[in-house]
Design an enzyme around this catalytic site. Sequence first.
Site, mmCIF file in Angstrom:
data_model
loop_
_atom_site.group_PDB
_atom_site.id
_atom_site.type_symbol
_atom_site.label_atom_id
_atom_site.label_comp_id
_atom_site.label_asym_id
_atom_site.label_seq_id
_atom_site.Cartn_x
_atom_site.Cartn_y
_atom_site.Cartn_z
ATOM 1 N N ASN A 14 0.895 -1.266 -0.166
ATOM 2 C CA ASN A 14 0.042 0.089 -0.020
ATOM 3 C C ASN A 14 1.098 1.179 0.038
ATOM 4 O O ASN A 14 0.435 2.102 -0.282
ATOM 5 C CB ASN A 14 -0.911 0.059 1.005
ATOM 6 C CG ASN A 14 -2.213 -0.690 0.878
ATOM 7 O OD1 ASN A 14 -3.071 -0.511 0.065
ATOM 8 N ND2 ASN A 14 -2.241 -2.093 1.462
ATOM 9 N N MET A 91 0.364 -2.398 12.108
ATOM 10 C CA MET A 91 -0.162 -3.197 12.997
ATOM 11 C C MET A 91 -0.274 -3.144 14.643
ATOM 12 O O MET A 91 -0.542 -3.980 15.269
ATOM 13 C CB MET A 91 0.347 -4.690 12.704
ATOM 14 C CG MET A 91 0.198 -5.313 11.304
ATOM 15 S SD MET A 91 -1.425 -5.200 10.671
ATOM 16 C CE MET A 91 -1.518 -5.769 9.018
ATOM 17 N N ILE A 93 -1.646 -0.691 17.711
ATOM 18 C CA ILE A 93 -2.908 0.297 17.777
ATOM 19 C C ILE A 93 -2.124 1.236 18.913
ATOM 20 O O ILE A 93 -1.291 1.026 19.839
ATOM 21 C CB ILE A 93 -4.052 -0.800 18.751
ATOM 22 C CG1 ILE A 93 -4.556 -1.658 17.569
ATOM 23 C CG2 ILE A 93 -4.879 0.535 19.207
ATOM 24 C CD1 ILE A 93 -5.772 -2.458 18.143
ATOM 25 N N ASN A 108 -6.575 5.221 7.588
ATOM 26 C CA ASN A 108 -6.144 3.709 7.566
ATOM 27 C C ASN A 108 -6.810 3.076 6.686
ATOM 28 O O ASN A 108 -8.031 3.368 6.083
ATOM 29 C CB ASN A 108 -6.635 3.062 8.918
ATOM 30 C CG ASN A 108 -6.294 1.622 9.053
ATOM 31 O OD1 ASN A 108 -5.259 1.086 8.979
ATOM 32 N ND2 ASN A 108 -7.063 0.901 9.358
ATOM 33 N N HIS A 110 -8.308 -0.685 5.494
ATOM 34 C CA HIS A 110 -8.878 -1.959 6.194
ATOM 35 C C HIS A 110 -9.279 -2.870 5.169
ATOM 36 O O HIS A 110 -9.873 -2.562 4.351
ATOM 37 C CB HIS A 110 -9.915 -1.708 7.257
ATOM 38 C CG HIS A 110 -9.999 -2.911 7.948
ATOM 39 N ND1 HIS A 110 -9.297 -3.568 8.946
ATOM 40 C CD2 HIS A 110 -11.272 -3.769 7.641
ATOM 41 C CE1 HIS A 110 -10.259 -4.606 9.151
ATOM 42 N NE2 HIS A 110 -11.180 -4.955 8.586
ATOM 43 N N ASP A 151 -10.967 0.425 14.259
ATOM 44 C CA ASP A 151 -11.859 0.653 12.833
ATOM 45 C C ASP A 151 -13.077 1.107 12.781
ATOM 46 O O ASP A 151 -14.126 0.780 12.222
ATOM 47 C CB ASP A 151 -12.137 -1.204 12.335
ATOM 48 C CG ASP A 151 -10.814 -1.779 12.035
ATOM 49 O OD1 ASP A 151 -9.662 -1.243 11.791
ATOM 50 O OD2 ASP A 151 -10.505 -3.024 12.148
ATOM 51 N N GLN A 179 -7.435 -4.768 -6.531
ATOM 52 C CA GLN A 179 -8.843 -4.203 -7.122
ATOM 53 C C GLN A 179 -9.252 -3.130 -6.258
ATOM 54 O O GLN A 179 -10.357 -2.427 -6.744
ATOM 55 C CB GLN A 179 -9.827 -5.258 -7.327
ATOM 56 C CG GLN A 179 -9.525 -6.447 -8.617
ATOM 57 C CD GLN A 179 -10.471 -7.486 -8.551
ATOM 58 O OE1 GLN A 179 -11.632 -7.142 -8.058
ATOM 59 N NE2 GLN A 179 -10.111 -8.450 -9.675
#
Length: 207
Positions: A14, A91, A93, A108, A110, A151, A179
């Site tokens: 990413n 990874m 928190i 972020n 996810h 999240d 995708q």
Amino acid sequence: MKKIAVLVSGGGTNLQAILDACESGVIRSGKVELVLSSKEGAYALERAAKAGVEGIVVPRKAYPDREEYTNAIRAELDKRGIDLIVLAGFMIIQHESFFKVYANRVINVHPALIPSFCGDGFYGLHVHEAALAKGVKVSGATVHFVNEICDGGPIILQKAVSVEQGDTPETLQRRIMEQAEWQILPEAVELFCADRLEVHGGIVSVK
Ligand code: GAR
């Protein structure tokens, strides 16, 4: 130009998508100033070096508790006047103070359609294992602002991806990256950097 920091813990595909988007002009209102890894030897650091971006390691193990770790990261970000913090496969928190200081400035990615398959324990391949165990036919990715709820922050962009017969967690992970994640993360970064995101009552709108 907004100053961007990308926080990583692993391979950094990413991160690569963001660096490529800066190169191609998909991201034109911001520049990656810093790649910060929680792990020594993360391949993401090589990607940073190749792109001529500063890469540093702030190892979680070096700090006794989460708050001190968060403070160490904040010091690195503040030193450089960072505007946008992107968690790209990061990874760890952070302590809640992080999200207060950088409210609506941390995003972020996810690998599922939040609110499905998210929250504590849902990271990396675990997310795709859970999606396959449930038998969902569609999954995808979400880019969201990060707040103190794991999240649970305001959703910026989402993209759906089909689950196919015979998928393994690995094949589903790869398809969702190709995708969805690698497209919507750079798009969200550009929207932020161009000051096109507004958050009201926990809902994001694009100007
Ligand atoms: C990505 O699939 C990202 O969505 C996921 O980890 C992977 C990192 O890959 N993040 C989470 O699960 C966060 N909860 P990368 O290092 O190749 O970008």
